[in-house]
Design an enzyme around this catalytic site. Structure first.
Site, PDB file in Angstrom:
ATOM      1  N   SER A   3       7.348 -17.081 -22.664  1.00 46.20           N
ATOM      2  CA  SER A   3       7.530 -16.203 -21.641  1.00 46.20           C
ATOM      3  C   SER A   3       6.627 -14.890 -21.483  1.00 46.20           C
ATOM      4  CB  SER A   3       8.838 -15.991 -21.636  1.00 46.20           C
ATOM      5  OG  SER A   3       9.724 -17.035 -21.893  1.00 46.20           O
TER       6      SER A   3
ATOM      7  N   ARG B  69      16.278  -9.567 -25.405  1.00 48.02           N
ATOM      8  CA  ARG B  69      14.765  -9.330 -25.729  1.00 48.02           C
ATOM      9  C   ARG B  69      14.664  -7.796 -26.201  1.00 48.02           C
ATOM     10  NH1 ARG B  69      15.180 -14.104 -25.085  1.00 48.02           N
ATOM     11  NH2 ARG B  69      13.430 -15.717 -24.608  1.00 48.02           N
TER      12      ARG B  69
ATOM     13  N   GLU C 267       7.421  -9.341 -21.061  1.00 45.51           N
ATOM     14  CA  GLU C 267       8.051  -9.318 -22.225  1.00 45.51           C
ATOM     15  C   GLU C 267       7.076  -9.028 -23.491  1.00 45.51           C
ATOM     16  OE1 GLU C 267       8.481 -12.350 -24.696  1.00 45.51           O
ATOM     17  OE2 GLU C 267      10.064 -13.223 -23.626  1.00 45.51           O
TER      18      GLU C 267
HETATM   19  N1  EPU Z   1      12.713 -22.336 -13.217  1.00 46.16           N
HETATM   20  C1  EPU Z   1      11.787 -22.205 -12.133  1.00 46.16           C
HETATM   21  N2  EPU Z   1      10.409 -22.740 -12.028  1.00 46.16           N
HETATM   22  C2  EPU Z   1       9.830 -22.956 -13.415  1.00 46.16           C
HETATM   23  C3  EPU Z   1      10.560 -23.027 -14.835  1.00 46.16           C
HETATM   24  C4  EPU Z   1      11.928 -22.513 -14.570  1.00 46.16           C
HETATM   25  O1  EPU Z   1      12.208 -22.360 -11.223  1.00 46.16           O
HETATM   26  O2  EPU Z   1       8.633 -22.968 -13.581  1.00 46.16           O
HETATM   27  C5  EPU Z   1      13.957 -22.211 -13.219  1.00 46.16           C
HETATM   28  C6  EPU Z   1      14.802 -23.424 -13.853  1.00 46.16           C
HETATM   29  O3  EPU Z   1      14.876 -24.469 -12.907  1.00 46.16           O
HETATM   30  C7  EPU Z   1      15.887 -22.743 -14.350  1.00 46.16           C
HETATM   31  C8  EPU Z   1      15.559 -21.350 -14.552  1.00 46.16           C
HETATM   32  O4  EPU Z   1      14.520 -21.133 -13.972  1.00 46.16           O
HETATM   33  O5  EPU Z   1      16.825 -22.850 -13.540  1.00 46.16           O
HETATM   34  C9  EPU Z   1      15.481 -21.319 -16.011  1.00 46.16           C
HETATM   35  O6  EPU Z   1      14.534 -21.811 -16.880  1.00 46.16           O
HETATM   36  P1  EPU Z   1      14.575 -22.127 -18.442  1.00 46.16           P
HETATM   37  O7  EPU Z   1      15.652 -22.893 -18.915  1.00 46.16           O
HETATM   38  O8  EPU Z   1      13.048 -22.965 -18.393  1.00 46.16           O
HETATM   39  O9  EPU Z   1      14.385 -20.711 -19.115  1.00 46.16           O
HETATM   40  P2  EPU Z   1      13.812 -19.276 -18.599  1.00 46.16           P
HETATM   41  O10 EPU Z   1      14.746 -18.193 -18.161  1.00 46.16           O
HETATM   42  O11 EPU Z   1      12.605 -19.448 -17.960  1.00 46.16           O
HETATM   43  C10 EPU Z   1      13.997 -18.268 -20.950  1.00 46.16           C
HETATM   44  C11 EPU Z   1      13.556 -17.568 -22.173  1.00 46.16           C
HETATM   45  C12 EPU Z   1      12.661 -18.848 -22.720  1.00 46.16           C
HETATM   46  C13 EPU Z   1      13.565 -19.754 -23.590  1.00 46.16           C
HETATM   47  C14 EPU Z   1      14.509 -20.400 -22.459  1.00 46.16           C
HETATM   48  C15 EPU Z   1      15.490 -21.279 -22.794  1.00 46.16           C
HETATM   49  C16 EPU Z   1      13.031 -15.599 -21.191  1.00 46.16           C
HETATM   50  C17 EPU Z   1      12.119 -14.449 -20.908  1.00 46.16           C
HETATM   51  N3  EPU Z   1      12.646 -16.713 -21.365  1.00 46.16           N
HETATM   52  O12 EPU Z   1      13.232 -18.951 -20.128  1.00 46.16           O
HETATM   53  O13 EPU Z   1      12.009 -17.938 -24.041  1.00 46.16           O
HETATM   54  O14 EPU Z   1      12.768 -20.819 -24.113  1.00 46.16           O
HETATM   55  O15 EPU Z   1      14.932 -19.397 -21.674  1.00 46.16           O
HETATM   56  O16 EPU Z   1      16.482 -20.842 -23.249  1.00 46.16           O
HETATM   57  O17 EPU Z   1      14.375 -15.067 -21.353  1.00 46.16           O
HETATM   58  C18 EPU Z   1       9.977 -16.915 -24.724  1.00 46.16           C
HETATM   59  O18 EPU Z   1      10.572 -15.823 -24.798  1.00 46.16           O
HETATM   60  O19 EPU Z   1       8.685 -17.057 -25.079  1.00 46.16           O
HETATM   61  C19 EPU Z   1      10.572 -18.106 -24.269  1.00 46.16           C
HETATM   62  C20 EPU Z   1       9.740 -19.326 -24.033  1.00 46.16           C
END
Ligand code: EPU
Length: 338
Positions: free
Chosen positions: A237, A162, A333
Site C-alpha cells: 500500500s 500504521r 504510508e
Molecule cells: N478496493 C477498491 N479498489 C481496489 C482495491 C480495493 O475499491 O483497487 C476496495 C475493496 O472493494 C474493499 C476496500 O477497498 O472494499 C478494501 O480493500 P482491501 O481489503 O484490499 O484492503 P485495503 O484497505 O485496500 C489494507 C491494507 C493492506 C492489507 C489489506 C488487507 C492499508 C494502507 N492497507 O488495504 O496492507 O493487506 O488492508 O487487510 O491499510 C500494506 O500495508 O502494504 C498492505 C498491503
C-alpha cells in the site's frame, strides 16, 4: 566490517529503484551496529532493512547500514504461550512460516508481508483483521546517539493504525534490533472474520481451519491482489486509508452512498483509499514506467526503470485528484527518502 563505495541499492528496496549509496556496510550483529554508528569519518548514517516500505528518490550520500542481524530464541514458555525473540534482520514471512512449523499461533494473518522483522513495529504492520500489536510483547532498540540498548514495552511503542512511537517522538533516534512476540501454543485464537478469508476457506470447504489453513488463505488472497515485488517493483500500500470524523463522513456518504467504509468508533470512520483512487480512474493506469496496479489501486508499481521522483509525481497526481473529487486528503504510508 567492510565498507563498500558507490553501492547500488536496486536489490535492497522492493520498489527496485536504482539509487546509489556513497558508502555501504552490512550489519550482521549488534556489535557491528554499535561499531558502525561510532564511525566518525561518516557523520551521516542511513538505515535500510527489508527495504519494503521506502521510496528512494535520489542517491544517498551517507553511510548506509543494511540491518542483517539474524537469530531466533525462545525466551520462555508455559502450557499456553511462547515468548519468541526474533532478531531484526530475519525476513518476516520466513519467520512466520517457521512459527507455523512449530505450531505457534498469532502471526498467520500477517503472512507474506514483505520486509524484515525489525521494521514491523515501526508502522505496526497489519493485514486481514490483525495488527502486529496484538502479538507484540516488547522490542529492543539501539540508541543511535550512545549505542545503548533500550527495551520498549507495548505501551512504550504507542501503536496506532500504521503508526508507533518510532514514527513520531522516537523517529531517527533508535534502531530496532529484536522483537519479542507472545504466541499461542494451543487454543489458537483464529481471526477469520475478514470477508476475503471467510470466502477463501469456504471455497476450499474448510470448516475448522488450522493456523496453517488461515495462513494459506491469506497467501492466496495476497497473491491474487498484490504484485510480487520480485516480479514488479512495489511497496505494498502506497497510501494510508484516510480516517474521517463523523461530520466529514456524513457529508461524504451522503454524496457517495455506494462507498465502502469501516466504522472505527462513534467519531471516526475509515474509508478505503483504493476505492477513492479507483473512482478517480487511476486503477491500472501507467505513466512511463510508473503505474497504479491493475488489481489493487492502493499499490504503485515500477514497471522497470522508473525513478523515485516519477513515482512521487504520480503519487501527487493521485492525491490532488482525490482531494479535488472527494475533498479527502490521502497521504503516503511509504517512507519517502528525499
Ligand atoms: N478496493 C477498491 N479498489 C481496489 C482495491 C480495493 O475499491 O483497487 C476496495 C475493496 O472493494 C474493499 C476496500 O477497498 O472494499 C478494501 O480493500 P482491501 O481489503 O484490499 O484492503 P485495503 O484497505 O485496500 C489494507 C491494507 C493492506 C492489507 C489489506 C488487507 C492499508 C494502507 N492497507 O488495504 O496492507 O493487506 O488492508 O487487510 O491499510 C500494506 O500495508 O502494504 C498492505 C498491503
Amino acid at each position: 566490517m567492510k565498507i563498500q563505495k558507490n553501492k547500488s541499492l536496486k536489490n535492497l528496496n522492493t520498489f527496485g529503484i536504482d539509487a546509489k549509496a556513497s558508502s555501504f556496510c552490512e550489519i550482521r550483529s549488534i556489535n557491528d551496529l554499535a561499531e558502525a554508528l561510532r564511525l566518525q569519518n561518516y557523520p551521516t548514517k542511513f538505515i535500510i532493512s527489508g527495504g519494503s516500505n521506502i521510496l528512494i528518490t535520489k542517491d544517498i550520500d551517507a553511510l548506509v547500514l543494511h540491518i542483517n542481524i539474524k537469530g531466533k530464541e525462545i525466551l520462555k514458555e508455559d502450557d499456553e504461550h511462547v515468548y519468541l525473540k526474533v532478531m531484526a534482520g530475519e525476513v518476516w514471512h520466513d519467520m512466520v512460516l517457521w512459527c507455523l512449523d512449530q505450531n505457534f499461533g498469532g502471526l498467520e494473518n500477517l503472512s507474506l508481508i514483505p520486509g524484515n522483522t525489525g521494521t514491523a513495529p515501526i508502522q505496526n504492520i497489519g493485514a486481514y483483521g490483525v495488527e502486529l500489536k496484538e502479538v507484540f510483547e516488547c522490542c529492543e532498540a539501539m540508541n543511535i546517539e550512545d549505542q545503548s540498548i533500550k527495551s520498549f514495552s507495548k505501551r512504550d511503542c504507542n501503536f496506532g493504525y500504521r503508526d508507533s512511537y518510532f514514527k513520531n517522538e522516537g523517529k531517527g533516534k533508535f534502531i530496532i534490533t529484536s522483537v519479542t512476540f507472545k504466541l499461542t501454543k494451543r487454543n489458537h485464537k483464529l481471526n477469520t472474520s475478514y470477508g476475503a478469508i471467510e470466502d477463501e476457506l469456504k471455497g476450499k470447504g474448510i470448516k475448522n481451519p488450522t493456523i496453517r489453513d488461515v495462513s494459506e488463505a491469506v497467501v492466496a488472497i495476497r497473491q491474487s491482489k498484490l504484485p510480487d515485488p520480485a516480479e514488479l517493483g512495489n511497496s505494498g500500500s502506497f497510501f494510508k486509508n484516510p480516517v474521517l470524523s463523523k461530520s466529514e463522513f456524513e457529508l461524504f456518504i451522503t454524496k457517495h452512498p455506494q462507498a465502502r467504509y469501516y466504522k472505527l468508533n462513534n467519531n471516526e470512520y475509515k474509508v478505503p483509499a483504493a476505492w477513492l483512487i479507483e473512482q478517480c480512474g487511476f486503477k491500472g493506469k501507467r505513466f512511463g514506467d510508473a503505474g497504479v496496479h491493475k488489481n489493487q489501486a492502493l499499490v504503485l508499481v515500477n514497471y522497470g526503470n522508473a525513478k523515485g521522483s516519477e513515482i512521487i509525481e504520480l503519487a501527487h497526481k493521485i492525491m490532488d485528484k482525490v482531494l479535488d473529487t472527494f475533498g479527502i486528503k490521502i497521504s503516503p504510508e511509504v517512507n519517502l527518502i528525499k
